[in-house]
Design a protein around this motif. Structure first.
Motif, short mmCIF file in Angstrom:
data_model
loop_
_atom_site.label_atom_id
_atom_site.label_comp_id
_atom_site.label_asym_id
_atom_site.label_seq_id
_atom_site.Cartn_x
_atom_site.Cartn_y
_atom_site.Cartn_z
N SER A 276 -14.67 74.18 4.47
CA SER A 276 -14.68 72.73 4.66
C SER A 276 -15.80 72.03 3.92
O SER A 276 -15.84 70.81 3.87
N GLY A 277 -16.73 72.77 3.33
CA GLY A 277 -17.88 72.15 2.68
C GLY A 277 -17.64 71.71 1.26
O GLY A 277 -18.55 71.16 0.62
N ARG B 242 -6.86 74.80 5.53
CA ARG B 242 -7.75 73.84 4.91
C ARG B 242 -9.21 74.09 5.27
O ARG B 242 -10.09 73.58 4.61
N GLU B 243 -9.47 74.79 6.36
CA GLU B 243 -10.84 74.95 6.83
C GLU B 243 -11.33 76.40 6.76
O GLU B 243 -12.54 76.62 6.71
N THR B 244 -10.42 77.34 6.81
CA THR B 244 -10.82 78.74 6.89
C THR B 244 -10.16 79.56 5.79
O THR B 244 -8.96 79.41 5.54
N CYS C 117 -21.48 79.92 3.87
CA CYS C 117 -20.05 79.75 4.15
C CYS C 117 -19.47 80.85 5.02
O CYS C 117 -18.35 80.72 5.53
N GLY D 7 -5.01 76.76 9.78
CA GLY D 7 -6.40 76.66 9.38
C GLY D 7 -6.65 76.85 7.91
O GLY D 7 -7.77 77.11 7.48
N ASP E 89 -15.96 79.59 5.89
CA ASP E 89 -15.75 78.15 6.08
C ASP E 89 -15.49 77.50 4.73
O ASP E 89 -16.32 77.58 3.83
N GLU F 123 -2.49 72.89 8.55
CA GLU F 123 -3.51 72.60 9.55
C GLU F 123 -3.42 73.57 10.72
O GLU F 123 -4.44 73.98 11.27
#
Length: 317
Positions: A271-272, A222-224, A247, A220, A269, A217
């Motif tokens: 996260s989608g 998990r998101e980036t 994205c 990043g 990104d 986390e």
């Protein structure tokens, strides 16, 4: 296993720590990360009962450190930045002495010492005088004394400071081993050390916790997703197409290569629910643009650390 609850420490008008809270459980390595002067050593001194907090409390296995200091301290092994060694004693004699202080039964001491000596790699220097040991071996003896009595919580303050590269690797491997059976908390201002060892990171800045989370986390992951790609298409046609992908947050060209290929760096990104790599492949198939190379990487801990401290400085202003 061990918890700091809203701990504040003041020295006169100077506030060293402000409302510090974090936990560590058995089988977990927690890294206390911060610049010099961020409050790491003060936090560890309070955590181990070496000094009391101005307010707040420390809980060890549910017990309050101020109300039950002796049973709490028996559950903690502590290596300060400067190991508490007696230079005139041998390694074996010193560890035997510490075992006595920590209440290890005499009948169990010999077997316990053999286990510690093996775990900490001290067999070759067991009968040597501590004052004649190298910095690396002294640090190992310091860790061994923290392990006397087999406490479930191990606290280490800057355990690799001043060691040569080989010694650093050896101490890190030892900490990794300890993290399998103990709750390990260690402080460091060395980002690679935190990144290699920790399950969780507590980020201190000017005496405050500004972020605490898993290492994934923090960086990043998990998101980036960062992608570096070499694509057989000129930049003039490629960059607008890449920016059209939902994205993609940012596109940076790293330069044009021979045969009309373009080297690009993408921040995507993730996260989608869709992998950015898949969206990139579909786009390039439609453009009939061969993908010559692709590398992915997560955000570095250094970048995450600088970003978090910068954001905290802005919020303070």
């Amino acid at each position: 296993m061990i918890e700091l609850c809203q701990v504040t420490k003041k020295y006169g008008q100077t506030q060293a720590l402000q409302d510090l809270s974090f936990t560590a459980s058995r089988g977990q390595i927690v890294g206390l990360l911060g610049q010099n002067g961020a409050g790491k050593t003060t936090a560890l001194n309070i955590l181990t009962g070496y000094m009391p907090p101005t307010s707040g409390k420390v809980l060890v296995d549910g017990m309050d450190m101020l109300e039950k200091p002796r049973p709490c301290k028996q559950l903690i092994g502590y290596l300060p930045e400067k190991p508490p060694l007696y230079d005139e004693m041998t390694v074996d004699g010193y560890l035997r002495f510490v075992c006595g202080l920590k209440g290890v039964r005499r009948a169990d001491t010999a077997a316990h010492l053999d286990e510690l000596i093996a775990l900490c790699g001290l067999k070759e220097v067991r009968q040597r005088v501590i004052g004649h040991l190298s910095k690396g071996y002294r640090q190992r003896v310091g860790i061994a004394q923290a392990l006397c009595g087999n406490p479930p919580v191990i606290v280490l303050d800057e355990p690799t400071v001043g060691l040569d590269p080989r010694q650093v690797v050896e101490i890190r491997e030892l900490i990794r081993t300890l993290g399998e059976k103990h709750a390990v908390i260690f402080s460091s201002h060395l980002l690679p050390e935190i990144q290699q060892l920790c399950h969780r990171v507590v980020l201190l800045h000017q005496g405050k916790v500004i972020r605490q989370c898993s290492l994934e986390e923090m960086t990043g992951e998990r998101e980036t997703v960062h992608l570096r790609a070499v694509i057989a298409l000129p930049a003039g046609k490629l960059l607008p197409a890449l920016r059209s992908l939902p994205c993609v947050r940012r596109v940076k060209t790293m330069g044009a290569l021979k045969d009309g290929a373009t080297d690009v760096l993408l921040e995507c990104d993730a996260s989608g629910g869709k992998a950015p790599q898949q969206e990139l492949f579909r786009l390039l198939c439609g453009l009939d643009a061969p993908l010559l190379s692709l590398q992915s990487r997560q955000d570095s801990l250094e970048a995450a650390f600088l970003r978090a401290t910068a954001e905290d400085a802005v919020s303070d202003n």
